[in-house]
Write a protein that holds these residues in place. Structure first.
Motif, PDB file in Angstrom:
ATOM      1  N   THR A   1       3.133   4.481  -8.606  1.00 53.90           N
ATOM      2  CA  THR A   1       3.860   5.734  -8.758  1.00 53.90           C
ATOM      3  C   THR A   1       3.253   6.740  -7.792  1.00 53.90           C
ATOM      4  OG1 THR A   1       4.420   5.333 -11.073  1.00 53.90           O
ATOM      5  CG2 THR A   1       4.334   7.634 -10.361  1.00 53.90           C
ATOM      6  N   PHE A   2       4.107   7.537  -7.166  1.00 53.96           N
ATOM      7  CA  PHE A   2       3.615   8.525  -6.206  1.00 53.96           C
ATOM      8  C   PHE A   2       3.750   9.918  -6.820  1.00 53.96           C
ATOM      9  CE2 PHE A   2       5.154   4.935  -3.592  1.00 53.96           C
ATOM     10  CZ  PHE A   2       3.939   4.575  -3.033  1.00 53.96           C
ATOM     11  N   LEU A   3       2.610  10.592  -6.982  1.00 53.59           N
ATOM     12  CA  LEU A   3       2.556  11.925  -7.577  1.00 53.59           C
ATOM     13  C   LEU A   3       2.511  12.974  -6.473  1.00 53.59           C
ATOM     14  CD1 LEU A   3       2.119  13.984  -9.873  1.00 53.59           C
ATOM     15  CD2 LEU A   3      -0.320  13.349  -9.865  1.00 53.59           C
ATOM     16  N   LEU A   4       3.537  13.824  -6.450  1.00 49.90           N
ATOM     17  CA  LEU A   4       3.647  14.856  -5.425  1.00 49.90           C
ATOM     18  C   LEU A   4       3.078  16.180  -5.942  1.00 49.90           C
ATOM     19  CD1 LEU A   4       4.826  15.991  -2.714  1.00 49.90           C
ATOM     20  CD2 LEU A   4       6.978  16.364  -3.976  1.00 49.90           C
TER      21      LEU A   4
ATOM     22  N   TYR B   1       3.942  18.376  -9.172  1.00 46.21           N
ATOM     23  CA  TYR B   1       5.353  18.760  -9.062  1.00 46.21           C
ATOM     24  C   TYR B   1       6.302  17.656  -9.522  1.00 46.21           C
ATOM     25  CZ  TYR B   1       9.783  20.252  -7.037  1.00 46.21           C
ATOM     26  OH  TYR B   1      11.103  20.621  -6.867  1.00 46.21           O
ATOM     27  N   ALA B   2       6.097  16.424  -9.038  1.00 43.40           N
ATOM     28  CA  ALA B   2       7.039  15.353  -9.355  1.00 43.40           C
ATOM     29  C   ALA B   2       6.356  14.002  -9.221  1.00 43.40           C
ATOM     30  CB  ALA B   2       8.259  15.405  -8.433  1.00 43.40           C
ATOM     31  N   ILE B   3       6.882  13.036  -9.963  1.00 43.58           N
ATOM     32  CA  ILE B   3       6.438  11.650  -9.799  1.00 43.58           C
ATOM     33  C   ILE B   3       7.626  10.796  -9.384  1.00 43.58           C
ATOM     34  CG2 ILE B   3       4.380  11.534 -11.225  1.00 43.58           C
ATOM     35  CD1 ILE B   3       6.118  10.729 -13.597  1.00 43.58           C
ATOM     36  N   PHE B   4       7.375   9.929  -8.427  1.00 43.71           N
ATOM     37  CA  PHE B   4       8.369   8.973  -7.943  1.00 43.71           C
ATOM     38  C   PHE B   4       7.947   7.618  -8.510  1.00 43.71           C
ATOM     39  CE2 PHE B   4       8.033  12.579  -5.227  1.00 43.71           C
ATOM     40  CZ  PHE B   4       9.342  12.929  -4.954  1.00 43.71           C
ATOM     41  N   THR B   5       8.632   7.209  -9.551  1.00 44.41           N
ATOM     42  CA  THR B   5       8.121   6.150 -10.414  1.00 44.41           C
ATOM     43  C   THR B   5       8.628   4.760 -10.063  1.00 44.41           C
ATOM     44  OG1 THR B   5       9.916   6.634 -11.976  1.00 44.41           O
ATOM     45  CG2 THR B   5       7.787   7.713 -12.362  1.00 44.41           C
TER      46      THR B   5
ATOM     47  N   VAL C   1      10.552  13.750 -13.114  1.00 45.39           N
ATOM     48  CA  VAL C   1      10.562  12.293 -12.974  1.00 45.39           C
ATOM     49  C   VAL C   1      11.709  11.903 -12.059  1.00 45.39           C
ATOM     50  CG1 VAL C   1      10.797  10.079 -14.151  1.00 45.39           C
ATOM     51  CG2 VAL C   1       9.598  11.975 -15.277  1.00 45.39           C
ATOM     52  N   TYR C   2      11.373  11.284 -10.943  1.00 43.79           N
ATOM     53  CA  TYR C   2      12.358  10.738 -10.013  1.00 43.79           C
ATOM     54  C   TYR C   2      12.250   9.213 -10.047  1.00 43.79           C
ATOM     55  CZ  TYR C   2      13.233  15.330  -7.834  1.00 43.79           C
ATOM     56  OH  TYR C   2      13.602  16.630  -7.591  1.00 43.79           O
TER      57      TYR C   2
ATOM     58  N   GLY D   1      14.834  13.861 -14.322  1.00 42.89           N
ATOM     59  CA  GLY D   1      14.591  14.629 -15.537  1.00 42.89           C
ATOM     60  C   GLY D   1      13.137  15.072 -15.572  1.00 42.89           C
ATOM     61  N   TYR D   2      12.722  15.582 -16.730  1.00 44.62           N
ATOM     62  CA  TYR D   2      11.354  16.067 -16.887  1.00 44.62           C
ATOM     63  C   TYR D   2      10.556  15.102 -17.763  1.00 44.62           C
ATOM     64  CZ  TYR D   2      12.894  20.389 -14.737  1.00 44.62           C
ATOM     65  OH  TYR D   2      13.396  21.301 -13.847  1.00 44.62           O
TER      66      TYR D   2
END
Length: 468
Positions: free
Chosen positions: A116-119, A127-131, A177-178, A197-198
């Motif tokens: 997972t990439f945590l931005l 800010y966001a995770i690319f899961t 969550v992306y 979503g969150y």
């Protein structure tokens, strides 16, 4: 900072574009590279990294072509062993992109290399995770798609539990969550139709994130899994080992052939001919021996489910101007051997005086009359879950997904009336059966929806519908 989701509905797949101060990142790109390169160029940005959350099974990623064309570095998470140059990040490694940073979180479970990439934004805030396929909205990734592993799906599900509880759930509730997929993908069981979503909402509503033991989680996540489409492991191997450039696939596939050349290639290459027009046009007239898989629905998914050989030579019948779209969508799921298309489409074939076949069709009203008067053999080609929810009494469930394995269940001596939900899948099934010598077939126009909506007012027929 710019963050954009690039969603492809026919594969229910999400790629991502991140840009900051002239540097860009692409996460989980599809096979074709132009959309990503053009997007970066519009910002005057250089693509620095191509981040892969894992070795994808449901599509062939564009990481190799994108890196070759832009000089970007391909990045995988820990334990990945690709057969090409890539940076294998360590757990917790931070990548700098303009004024933002991306932290690599190793989250094995869907596959062992899954990450997972945590931005973090410019202020250094989460800010966001690319899961990828670790966490979806409403679901988590299935634990049975890893490439060549000695681990059982239960073993992988256990790793997934640890990843979710150790790496994902401790993050802030307001983190976006992306995911890698939305509803319609076979990579999960209960995915939401929403595409982002969150995390806080997922902690409240996602069944897999509710309080439960590791053992309970493993049972919940593995329960009800059906066999994945046959092309999944083959695509995963391509993503790991490498593949031909899509430019080469397009050059070969976009070879316009005259009727004579088309017939010659069909015979010489033992090709499969796919007619990609709308099912209504196909029914009115098609080339004998071809199969229908229309481009205007889940084309790539059905090609992948039904055509077992990724190197099968393929000839294309398409509406004029859509040939490139067809070849591109074939390549997205690893079918790299299209050898040309019929120049002028089906109309050229008909105008040349060649043999033409047609698919008999019937309205739902006429089906109801026949059902009452004489009885009919109905093949319901929907998934078993759809059939079990509601079906016509007496209809035989004949799922399109397994038509190649189950063809012996139907008789060449019987007349069959086929339906799916709306008409697309039943036309695929009818065309496959016809190509195998089953000629007494009738497609029900409008599918099950039309059967219910049109025939239900007829009292006697209404009694023949059962809901389970």
């Amino acid at each position: 900072m710019k963050v954009e989701q690039i969603y492809t509905g026919c594969l229910a797949e999400a790629a991502y574009y991140i840009e900051s101060k002239g540097e860009a990142v692409i996460i989980d790109p599809l096979r074709e590279t132009d959309p990503y390169i053009q997007r970066a160029e519009s910002d005057g940005a250089r693509i620095k990294y191509v981040l892969e959350t894992h070795f994808h099974a449901d599509f062939v990623s564009g990481h190799l072509d994108l890196a070759n064309k832009t000089g970007a570095t391909i990045v995988f998470g820990p334990t990945a062993k690709p057969n090409f140059d890539a940076h294998i990040a360590t757990d917790g490694e931070v990548l700098k992109v303009g004024d933002v940073t991306i932290k690599v979180l190793h989250t094995p479970g869907h596959t062992m290399e899954s990450s997972t990439f945590l931005l973090y934004n410019e202020e250094g805030q989460e800010y966001a995770i690319f899961t990828g396929d670790t966490l979806f909205l409403g679901d988590v990734g299935r634990p049975d798609l890893a490439v060549k592993t000695d681990l059982t799906r239960e073993d992988l599900a256990g790793h997934l539990y640890d990843s979710l509880h150790g790496k994902i759930m401790p993050l802030s509730d307001d983190v976006i969550v992306y995911p890698g997929h939305g509803a319609g993908s076979a990579c999960g069981k209960k995915m939401s139709s929403e595409t982002w979503g969150y995390l806080g909402d997922q902690k409240k509503t996602n069944y897999a994130l509710q309080p439960m033991s590791r053992e309970e989680f493993v049972k919940e996540v593995t329960d009800g899994l059906v066999a994945p489409p046959q092309y999944f492991p083959k695509n995963a191997v391509m993503n790991k080992m490498g593949y031909a450039s899509i430019d080469d696939v397009l050059a070969k596939g976009l070879n316009g052939l005259s009727v004579r050349a088309f017939k010659a290639a069909w015979a010489e290459e033992e090709a499969l001919v796919i007619d990609t027009r709308h099912q209504d046009d196909f029914a009115k007239g098609f080339i004998p021996g071809t199969i229908f898989i229309g481009i205007d629905d889940n084309f790539a998914m059905w090609v992948g489910a039904l055509i077992t050989d990724l190197q099968q030579p393929i000839l294309i019948v398409a509406d004029e101007g859509r040939e490139k779209e067809v070849v591109t969508r074939l390549a997205r799921v690893g079918y790299d051997n299209p050898i040309g298309f019929l120049k002028g489409g089906f109309e050229a074939w008909a105008e040349a005086g060649e043999d033409v076949d047609r698919m008999e069709e019937i309205s739902a009203e006429s089906l109801a009359s026949k059902y009452e008067a004489e009885g009919v053999n109905i093949l319901d080609v929907r998934k078993s879950s759809e059939y079990n929810a509601q079906h016509v009494i007496g209809a035989q469930n004949f799922p399109l997904d397994f038509i190649n394995q189950n063809m012996s269940e139907v008789s060449r001596d019987k007349r069959y009336f086929l339906h799916c939900a709306g008409g697309y899948r039943s036309m695929i099934a009818a065309s496959i059966l016809k190509s195998r010598g089953y000629n007494n077939l009738v497609n029900i126009q409008g599918g099950f929806k039309a059967v219910v909506e049109t025939a239900l007012p007829m009292t006697e027929f209404e009694e023949q519908i059962t809901e389970l």
